[in-house]
Design an enzyme around this catalytic site. Sequence first.
Site, short mmCIF file in Angstrom:
data_model
loop_
_atom_site.label_atom_id
_atom_site.label_comp_id
_atom_site.label_asym_id
_atom_site.label_seq_id
_atom_site.Cartn_x
_atom_site.Cartn_y
_atom_site.Cartn_z
N HIS A 236 0.70 -1.14 0.26
CA HIS A 236 0.20 0.05 -0.06
C HIS A 236 0.68 1.16 -0.07
O HIS A 236 2.15 1.07 0.69
CB HIS A 236 -0.84 0.10 1.71
CG HIS A 236 -0.24 -0.08 2.44
ND1 HIS A 236 -0.12 -1.45 3.29
CD2 HIS A 236 0.20 0.42 3.20
CE1 HIS A 236 1.07 -1.98 4.18
NE2 HIS A 236 0.65 -0.53 4.17
N HIS B 198 0.60 5.14 1.28
CA HIS B 198 0.64 6.12 1.97
C HIS B 198 0.61 7.87 1.16
O HIS B 198 1.33 7.77 0.66
CB HIS B 198 1.14 6.58 3.27
CG HIS B 198 1.42 4.95 3.89
ND1 HIS B 198 0.33 5.36 5.38
CD2 HIS B 198 1.69 4.46 4.09
CE1 HIS B 198 0.46 4.02 5.94
NE2 HIS B 198 1.51 3.38 5.63
P1 5GP Z 1 1.89 0.38 7.38
O1 5GP Z 1 1.94 0.17 9.22
O2 5GP Z 1 1.99 -1.43 7.66
O3 5GP Z 1 2.95 1.16 6.44
O4 5GP Z 1 0.56 0.92 7.06
C1 5GP Z 1 -0.27 0.30 7.84
C2 5GP Z 1 -2.04 1.34 7.62
O5 5GP Z 1 -3.16 0.81 7.31
C3 5GP Z 1 -2.00 1.89 8.86
O6 5GP Z 1 -1.20 3.61 8.19
C4 5GP Z 1 -2.62 1.94 10.00
O7 5GP Z 1 -3.63 3.14 10.68
C5 5GP Z 1 -4.07 1.47 8.85
N1 5GP Z 1 -5.11 -0.05 8.72
C6 5GP Z 1 -4.98 -0.40 10.29
N2 5GP Z 1 -6.01 -1.59 9.84
C7 5GP Z 1 -6.28 -0.16 9.32
C8 5GP Z 1 -8.53 -0.61 9.37
O8 5GP Z 1 -8.65 -2.02 9.82
N3 5GP Z 1 -8.66 -0.34 8.05
C9 5GP Z 1 -7.64 1.12 6.94
N4 5GP Z 1 -8.48 2.06 6.48
N5 5GP Z 1 -6.89 0.94 7.95
C10 5GP Z 1 -6.31 0.24 8.60
#
Ligand code: 5GP
Length: 145
Positions: free
Chosen positions: A107, A109
């Site tokens: 993903h 951001h």
């Molecule tokens: P990462 O840490 O993997 O780069 O980012 C994962 C993102 O997913 C985080 O910014 C977190 O806040 C978001 N996130 C985690 N669980 C959920 C969810 O159930 N729904 C949404 N919309 N975002 C989520």
Amino acid sequence: MSLHGDYDPQNIFAQIIRGEAPCYKLYEDDDVLAFLDLFPQALGHTLVIPKRAAARNILEIDAQALAKVMAATQLLARVLVDELQPDGVQVAQFNGGPAGQTVFHLHMHVIPRFAGQGLGIHAANKADPAELEALQARLVKRLAG
Ligand code: 5GP
């Protein structure tokens, strides 16, 4: 979680793609889905994900699918800037736990940045559902306009 491993089809983003978990959807086409982060680090924090690629990170996705994610990332960055008028916009992507990744479906951001406001803590504070809903409505309208 390490940088290498098997894709878990039960990860939360895979569930969102299948419609098994809800999201505040902003944009969707055949290849890409974009929705609001549930734990935003700034107003408008958006996630852009591939729908068809079972890729945990940037190492595992083919370049064509990645290009579609990036095109949608640019679209969402433009919409966020148009609607929220931030002073900057941050695009970030993490690969592997030690790099900050917590959900193992690739993903991007897209985070509007406002002068004088630091970045919120990563994946820590759940947003008010009513605020996310209102923001979703604004951004969807802007996307359609
Ligand atoms: P990462 O840490 O993997 O780069 O980012 C994962 C993102 O997913 C985080 O910014 C977190 O806040 C978001 N996130 C985690 N669980 C959920 C969810 O159930 N729904 C949404 N919309 N975002 C989520």
